[in-house]
Structure formats: structure tokens, C-alpha cells
Design an enzyme around this catalytic site. Structure first.
Site, PDB file in Angstrom:
ATOM      1  N   GLY A  99       0.830  -1.219   0.000  1.00 19.68           N
ATOM      2  CA  GLY A  99       0.000   0.000   0.000  1.00 19.68           C
ATOM      3  C   GLY A  99       0.853   1.253   0.000  1.00 19.68           C
ATOM      4  O   GLY A  99       2.078   1.194   0.122  1.00 19.68           O
ATOM      5  N   GLY A 117       2.597   3.619   1.539  1.00 18.55           N
ATOM      6  CA  GLY A 117       3.130   3.775   2.896  1.00 18.55           C
ATOM      7  C   GLY A 117       3.622   5.177   3.185  1.00 18.55           C
ATOM      8  O   GLY A 117       3.888   5.521   4.338  1.00 18.55           O
ATOM      9  N   ARG A 160       3.432  13.878  -7.296  1.00 20.81           N
ATOM     10  CA  ARG A 160       3.436  13.058  -8.511  1.00 20.81           C
ATOM     11  C   ARG A 160       2.056  13.101  -9.165  1.00 20.81           C
ATOM     12  O   ARG A 160       1.043  13.305  -8.488  1.00 20.81           O
ATOM     13  CB  ARG A 160       3.751  11.598  -8.170  1.00 20.81           C
ATOM     14  CG  ARG A 160       5.019  11.395  -7.379  1.00 20.81           C
ATOM     15  CD  ARG A 160       5.490   9.936  -7.429  1.00 20.81           C
ATOM     16  NE  ARG A 160       4.601   8.997  -6.763  1.00 20.81           N
ATOM     17  CZ  ARG A 160       4.889   7.700  -6.619  1.00 20.81           C
ATOM     18  NH1 ARG A 160       6.014   7.206  -7.127  1.00 20.81           N
ATOM     19  NH2 ARG A 160       4.052   6.887  -5.992  1.00 20.81           N
ATOM     20  N   ASP A 197       4.212  -4.670  -7.389  1.00 15.24           N
ATOM     21  CA  ASP A 197       3.568  -3.436  -6.906  1.00 15.24           C
ATOM     22  C   ASP A 197       4.100  -2.212  -7.638  1.00 15.24           C
ATOM     23  O   ASP A 197       3.543  -1.128  -7.507  1.00 15.24           O
ATOM     24  CB  ASP A 197       3.756  -3.265  -5.391  1.00 15.24           C
ATOM     25  CG  ASP A 197       5.202  -3.416  -4.961  1.00 15.24           C
ATOM     26  OD1 ASP A 197       5.782  -4.486  -5.233  1.00 15.24           O
ATOM     27  OD2 ASP A 197       5.760  -2.475  -4.380  1.00 15.24           O
TER      28      ASP A 197
HETATM   29  P1  AMP Z   1       9.082   1.484  -3.105  1.00 12.12           P
HETATM   30  O1  AMP Z   1      10.264   0.568  -3.137  1.00 12.12           O
HETATM   31  O2  AMP Z   1       9.463   2.917  -2.810  1.00 12.12           O
HETATM   32  O3  AMP Z   1       8.198   1.356  -4.291  1.00 12.12           O
HETATM   33  O4  AMP Z   1       8.256   1.048  -1.803  1.00 12.12           O
HETATM   34  C1  AMP Z   1       7.795  -0.259  -1.528  1.00 12.12           C
HETATM   35  C2  AMP Z   1       6.772  -0.191  -0.422  1.00 12.12           C
HETATM   36  O5  AMP Z   1       7.360   0.322   0.774  1.00 12.12           O
HETATM   37  C3  AMP Z   1       5.585   0.692  -0.716  1.00 12.12           C
HETATM   38  O6  AMP Z   1       4.478   0.107  -0.126  1.00 12.12           O
HETATM   39  C4  AMP Z   1       5.966   1.987  -0.034  1.00 12.12           C
HETATM   40  O7  AMP Z   1       4.850   2.778   0.284  1.00 12.12           O
HETATM   41  C5  AMP Z   1       6.670   1.490   1.201  1.00 12.12           C
HETATM   42  N1  AMP Z   1       7.639   2.452   1.725  1.00 12.12           N
HETATM   43  C6  AMP Z   1       8.839   2.772   1.201  1.00 12.12           C
HETATM   44  N2  AMP Z   1       9.479   3.697   1.946  1.00 12.12           N
HETATM   45  C7  AMP Z   1       8.645   3.992   2.977  1.00 12.12           C
HETATM   46  C8  AMP Z   1       8.712   4.876   4.092  1.00 12.12           C
HETATM   47  N3  AMP Z   1       9.771   5.643   4.317  1.00 12.12           N
HETATM   48  N4  AMP Z   1       7.664   4.899   4.929  1.00 12.12           N
HETATM   49  C9  AMP Z   1       6.594   4.131   4.732  1.00 12.12           C
HETATM   50  N5  AMP Z   1       6.462   3.266   3.695  1.00 12.12           N
HETATM   51  C10 AMP Z   1       7.475   3.204   2.840  1.00 12.12           C
HETATM   52 MG    MG Z   2       6.541   1.104  -5.095  1.00 12.66          MG
END
Ligand code: AMP
Ligand code: MG
Length: 479
Positions: free
Chosen positions: A89, A91, A170, A246
Site C-alpha cells: 500500500g 506507505g 506526482r 507493486d
Molecule cells: P518502493 O520501493 O518505494 O516502491 O516502496 C515499496 C513499499 O514500501 C511501498 O508500499 C511503499 O509505500 C513502502 N515504503 C517505502 N518507503 C517507505 C517509508 N519511508 N515509509 C513508509 N512506507 C514506505
Molecule cells: Mg513502489
């Protein structure tokens, strides 16, 4: 339209509440504007004066809510490096709503229901990378999300060291991911798959709305778009770095810019994500991984679309949809207007030659775009001119079978093979300066990103080979 007149709609909220959670953005301390993207602003009908609006920073910080905005975070799951994560989700993202087909969201706007112990923030450096690269990828003719602007702040976050947090706004024509479907499939809420498919059709494939076979056709279109997307990535030398399900868009867009890279020297096995020890998401693997991801996506759709029909389409992906899309991209890069059977060998030979020549991917194709029979400019940029020479013999023979003139060929190639791409070392330099409150290079890169095929004499340095010590920088996932 002024920013004050911006009104948003929230069609995603018409789905039931398992699809999202309401999220109030948590503002950053002492926010300041780093950059505003007037090209993206135009897409949502904002005039350039919005740059000076007192509400702009507040909009990006989540404290000014356009009329109609009801911020929420989306729920999804996904296969991360081959392992299923049942709930990911948004995050660190809140969606503000949409206008003119663009869904606006703030990335880095604080904790959400989906933060999973993380802080909901984004580091300045990764926000700058995302902000600039979406623009570059768009102007290279590749489907992608965009970004309206970016703010920095005095809010501290802990990564490898203390860093400043930022927010990037974005925009995407869709934020639905393969993983959004996976969430409901593995949660065994199969009625929700149908609801979500209808939503995706309305948002992204409206021509299918009244088609009795719309779910299957939606799958086909997503698969075909994915094939074309990956073919374009391969052609331009873009490595995504984290092709988890995702991070796969149901519109075949480039989404979620993380540890991406443009190839420096051509290296088929290049891995840009230094956490990816086995090279699952290497440059060479991107087509195979997209197939794997589509296979997983088809499983998630299996309660609402026939498995056999989807398997047949997946077979088509491997047998001809992807290969044909890739060959089409490469023919254009090589300036070949005719379609001949042995073009495949010519392309395969080229990949071997590029690998052996230790030649910069972008510079090679740009130099080849000027090719007039004089091989010396191509020798000059290669560490191993012999392999380049051998391939050019094949290329010369192949050009004899073309009916277009040399100048016609050069013209196509110069508008296909960019002079300027944003390499990681350039982004690193823009980040280093931004950390010292100098945002000038962000503006320079934004400009270059928007003019990849032009000759820009004042920015000639950005078309040079990557300095040796800055080649193949490894980056980590979320930051
Ligand atoms: P990403 O690799 O940035 O696409 O993130 C993968 C997942 O981790 C997604 O669900 C993001 O929302 C969550 N996520 C990444 N960094 C953070 C953060 N600093 N705080 C909360 N969720 C995060
Ligand atoms: Mg992502």
C-alpha cells in the site's frame, strides 16, 4: 486557471473502504520550494503564475487542500523480489484527487495505515531523482508518471545518516498496480477483483466499457502495453531497478522511480540496485521479469478471466509481442525503414559488439545517427574498435538494402537516439548542490530532460561520456 481555482475529484473513493484509507498529510517543517514543473502544470490546466502562488508550497506540503480533495492512501500487495508481501500500500503517499485525467499525490507526506513501521517520509535525494526522471522518460517518448513540483524542509529523517525530508507531487493517469489486484486475489475477496477491473476499465480503457469480454481485453491491453514499455526501456538503456509487481502499472507506465539507472557503458547484465545481489532486475532480465510479473498478474485475474485465454496471450508475449516490439524499437534506432528477416541477427550482433566495445550506450547510438561511412567517430568512442568495425560491415551491407537516403536515415535516427539522458552521476551532482541549497542544477536537468534530441551547445558537457569514477553507481531501494 489559478491554483486557487483547482478543484479535484476522488473517483477512487467510490470503491468500498478496503481499497483505501483516509490519510491526512503530515506537513514538513519549514517547507521551501525547490522546483515547479510548468510543463506538468499545463497538463492539469494550471497557469504558469501558479509558480508564485502563496498556496503552492502549502499544496505540496498538504496544508492547502484544493476544493474537492479528500486525501487517501491506496491499498495494494505485491511480489517483492519473488516473494509475496500480502499488504504493502501507499506507505508514504496521500492521494489528493484527480483532475483532467491526472491523479495527484504527495509522496513523502507522512505515515499512513500502510507504513509498516517505516516513517512515511522520502529523502530529498530520492525525491529529486523521481521528480527529474519522470520528465526525462516522458520526453524520450516513454509512458510514465510525471511530477508537478518538489519541496524541501527542515524535517529530519533517519536513513544511513540523518537527512532532510522532501515531498514530491506526482501525477499519473492511473496509480493502480498489478499488486492492487493481487491484494484482493490472495485475500480471497474475488468479488472485489471485478469491482477493481471495472474501475480500471473506466479510468484507463473506457472504450471497453460496454464490451462483454472486457476483463479479458483489459488483460490483453495491459500485456501489450507492458511489452511496448519494456521494449522502449531496453532501447533507451533504462534500468528500473525494482520491478516488483507493486511497481507494475495497469497502464503500462513507468512508475515508482527508485534505484533506476540509464546505462553508462553498455552492459547487458547491469544491475543498478545494489541490494539486488542476484541480478533479478538486471537490464538483461527486464523482459523476462515483466513476463513473470504478467504471469503473476494473470493468476490474480484468474477468478474473473479464463486462465487458458490468458496463458495463450502470455505465450504471445514471449513468442512475438515483446520480440516484435523490441525489434521495432531497434530498427528505428538503427534507421532501418524496411523490415527484413535477418534484422534480428544484426541486432543480436550489435548487442555483442556493444558489450565487447565498452562503449557508452547513448553516445554510441547518437554517433551512429551521424554515420556517413566514416567509421572513425565510432572507433574514437570505443575501447575495442575491432568489434565495432566488424559490426559496421554488417550494417553497411544492410543499409544497401534500404531505399531511403542517408539524410532521411540520419534524420529519423537523430530524433530517436537522444543526445541527452539523465545519468545517475548528473542526478547525484544536482542532489549534492541541492543539499547545499543550490537548486540551479535541478533546473538545468529539467531543461535538458525536456530537450533530449536537440543540440544544446551550452550543455555539451552533459552529452559527454560518464567520468570513469562515476560509472555504474549502485543505489538502494526505498529512501
Ligand atoms: P518502493 O520501493 O518505494 O516502491 O516502496 C515499496 C513499499 O514500501 C511501498 O508500499 C511503499 O509505500 C513502502 N515504503 C517505502 N518507503 C517507505 C517509508 N519511508 N515509509 C513508509 N512506507 C514506505
Ligand atoms: Mg513502489
Amino acid at each position: 486557471m489559478t491554483l486557487e481555482n483547482l478543484t479535484l475529484e476522488t473517483p477512487y473513493l467510490s470503491l468500498d473502504d478496503e481499497f483505501y484509507d483516509f490519510t491526512d498529510p503530515i506537513p514538513l517543517n519549514e517547507p521551501y520550494l525547490i522546483s515547479f514543473n510548468s510543463r506538468a502544470a499545463e497538463l492539469i490546466g494550471l497557469d504558469s503564475k501558479s509558480h508564485n502562488s502563496p498556496h503552492l508550497i502549502a499544496l505540496l506540503n498538504g496544508t492547502y487542500k484544493p476544493e474537492g480533495s479528500r486525501p487517501f492512501s491506496m491499498c495494494y500487495a505485491g511480489y517483492q523480489f519473488g516473494n509475496y508481501a500480502p499488504r504493502l500500500g501507499d506507505g508514504r503517499t496521500s492521494n489528493l484527487g484527480s483532475t483532467l485525467g491526472w491523479n495527484l499525490q504527495l509522496k513523502g507526506s507522512g505515515e499512513t495505515l500502510y507504513s509498516r513501521m517505516a516513517d512515511g517520509r522520502s529523502a530529498l535525494r530520492s525525491s529529486i531523482r523521481e521528480y527529474l526522471m519522470g520528465e526525462a522518460i516522458h520526453h524520450l517518448g516513454i509512458p510514465t508518471t510525471r511530477a508537478l513540483g518538489i519541496i524541501g524542509s527542515k524535517t529530519k529523517i533517519i536513513r544511513d545518516q540523518m537527512e532532510n525530508a522532501a515531498i514530491v507531487m506526482r501525477m499519473s493517469t492511473s496509480w493502480v498496480r498489478f499488486g492492487t489486484f493481487e491484494y484482493f486475489y490472495y485475500a480471497k475477496e474475488h468479488d472485489k477483483l471485478e469491482t477493481l477491473a471495472e474501475y480500471v476499465i473506466n479510468e484507463s480503457y473506457p472504450h471497453l466499457q460496454n464490451d462483454d469480454d472486457r476483463f479479458y481485453k483489459m488483460f490483453c491491453e495491459i500485456l501489450e502495453r507492458t511489452a511496448r514499455l519494456i521494449a522502449k526501456w531496453q532501447g533507451i538503456g533504462f534500468c528500473h531497478g525494482v520491478m516488483n509487481t507493486d511497481n507494475m502499472s495497469v497502464e503500462g507506465l513507468t512508475i515508482d522511480y527508485g534505484p533506476f539507472a540509464m546505462l553508462d557503458d553498455f552492459n547487458y547484465g547491469h544491475v543498478c540496485n545494489h541490494k539486488d545481489r542476484v541480478g533479478r532486475y538486471s537490464y538483461a532480465e527486464q523482459p523476462n521479469i515483466s513476463y513473470w510479473n504478467l504471469t503473476k498478474f494473470s493468476e490474480a485475474l484468474s477468478p474473473i478471466v479464463s486462465k487458458e485465454r490468458m496463458q495463450k496471450k502470455l505465450d504471445d508475449f514471449g513468442n512475438f509481442l515483446y520480440p516484435d516490439a523490441y525489434i521495432e524499437v531497434m530498427r528505428k534506432k538503427l534507421g532501418l525503414a524496411q523490415e527484413l528477416d535477418n534484422d534480428v541477427e544484426l541486432i543480436e550482433e550489435l548487442l555483442v559488439a556493444l558489450q565487447d566495445a565498452y562503449v557508452d550506450h547513448t553516445i554510441f547510438f547518437r554517433t551512429l545517427s551521424h554515420y556517413d561511412g566514416d567509421r572513425s567517430p565510432l572507433y574514437d568512442i570505443s575501447m575495442n574498435p575491432v568489434v565495432v568495425d566488424n559490426w559496421l560491415k554488417l550494417y553497411d551491407e544492410r543499409l544497401l538494402q534500404e531505399s531511403q537516403t542517408q539524410s532521411e536515415r540520419q534524420k529519423t535516427m537523430l530524433s530517436t537516439n537522444p543526445k541527452y539522458v539523465l545519468k545517475n552521476y548528473m542526478l547525484q551532482e544536482a542532489i549534492r548542490l541541492a543539499e547545499e541549497d543550490d537548486f540551479s542544477m535541478i533546473e538545468t536537468l529539467l531543461y535538458i530532460a525536456a530537450h533530449p534530441y536537440e543540440e544544446l551547445p551550452e550543455f555539451e558537457d552533459f552529452a559527454k561520456e560518464t567520468p570513469e569514477e562515476h560509472k555504474n553507481i549502485g543505489l538502494s531501494c526505498s529512501s
